[in-house]
Design an enzyme around this catalytic site. Sequence first.
Site, mmCIF file in Angstrom:
data_model
loop_
_atom_site.group_PDB
_atom_site.id
_atom_site.type_symbol
_atom_site.label_atom_id
_atom_site.label_comp_id
_atom_site.label_asym_id
_atom_site.label_seq_id
_atom_site.Cartn_x
_atom_site.Cartn_y
_atom_site.Cartn_z
ATOM 1 N N SER A 1 2.442 -77.421 73.476
ATOM 2 C CA SER A 1 2.698 -76.975 72.101
ATOM 3 C C SER A 1 3.626 -75.759 72.102
ATOM 4 C CB SER A 1 1.371 -76.694 71.392
ATOM 5 O OG SER A 1 1.558 -76.521 70.005
ATOM 6 N N GLU B 1 11.097 -83.420 56.420
ATOM 7 C CA GLU B 1 12.143 -83.213 55.416
ATOM 8 C C GLU B 1 13.469 -83.722 55.971
ATOM 9 O OE1 GLU B 1 12.096 -81.892 52.351
ATOM 10 O OE2 GLU B 1 9.986 -81.283 52.251
ATOM 11 N N HIS C 1 4.765 -81.799 69.004
ATOM 12 C CA HIS C 1 4.057 -82.485 67.903
ATOM 13 C C HIS C 1 5.066 -83.327 67.119
ATOM 14 C CE1 HIS C 1 0.447 -79.968 68.494
ATOM 15 N NE2 HIS C 1 1.267 -78.930 68.560
#
Length: 269
Positions: free
Chosen positions: A128, A146, A170
């Site tokens: 991460s 987006e 992710h």
Amino acid sequence: MLKGNLIIIGGAEDKKGEKEILKEVCSKIDKEREELVIATVATDLPKEVGAEYKMIFEKLGVRNISILNVEDRKDAFENHNVEMVQKASLIFFTGGDQLKITSLLGGSPLFKALHESNQNGCVYVGTSAGASVVSDTMVITGDDEESPKKCTLKMAPGLGLIKNVIIDQHFAQRGRIGRLLVAVAENPESLGIGIDEDTAIMVNNKGEFQVTGSGAVYVIDGSSISYTNVSEQNPDEILSMFDIKMHVLKKGDKFELNTRQPIKEEKQK
């Protein structure tokens, strides 16, 4: 495959089932003799996160485990923390906030020790936030799910253990293709690498990586971009970009970073 010195995980790796990626991590060291250090620098819950990973690695057979907790800049100057990194055979950076890692470690003796250890064969593992921070340029914030916008991404220098790549994690789960496209449009000399959750790339000393885990890895190459409208003016305008290349890799697939090409292995007849 040569013993690599980087394992970059897209976050949310399996900690309760087969633990495929974490088993791969443990296989990189002598579990009886060598030292594994868990670096909780990025997280706001260092004790809890450190204890969780310590228990997992102990169950996977690692005998010598230390926890590196840096909550303040002064901790990055402490001799015992520097010595911990110098003695480590593998350092595992947990998730959290990647800007905490660079702001707490940057320019410190601990930062220097981390680079020297990695160059001398210590394996760096990051999940991460610990994945994003490994490169020389890292994404801090950007819009998930987006359409890509011209100039809405915040970036900063990372640890610089791997050059000319930008890592995002992710990836499919948080819809981050748009923000990685912006990152590559702004930095076309760098390869964009998006890594899904429970997925990792293992980078060896030749500059090759292999994918492991249950998801995909997306490599975005902007070196052949023929046009882009990137600028600071009208930052919320949709990004336009022509002639960009993308590769999608799954478990077992390999990629050569220097030539920017997947490694095609001949199928056995």
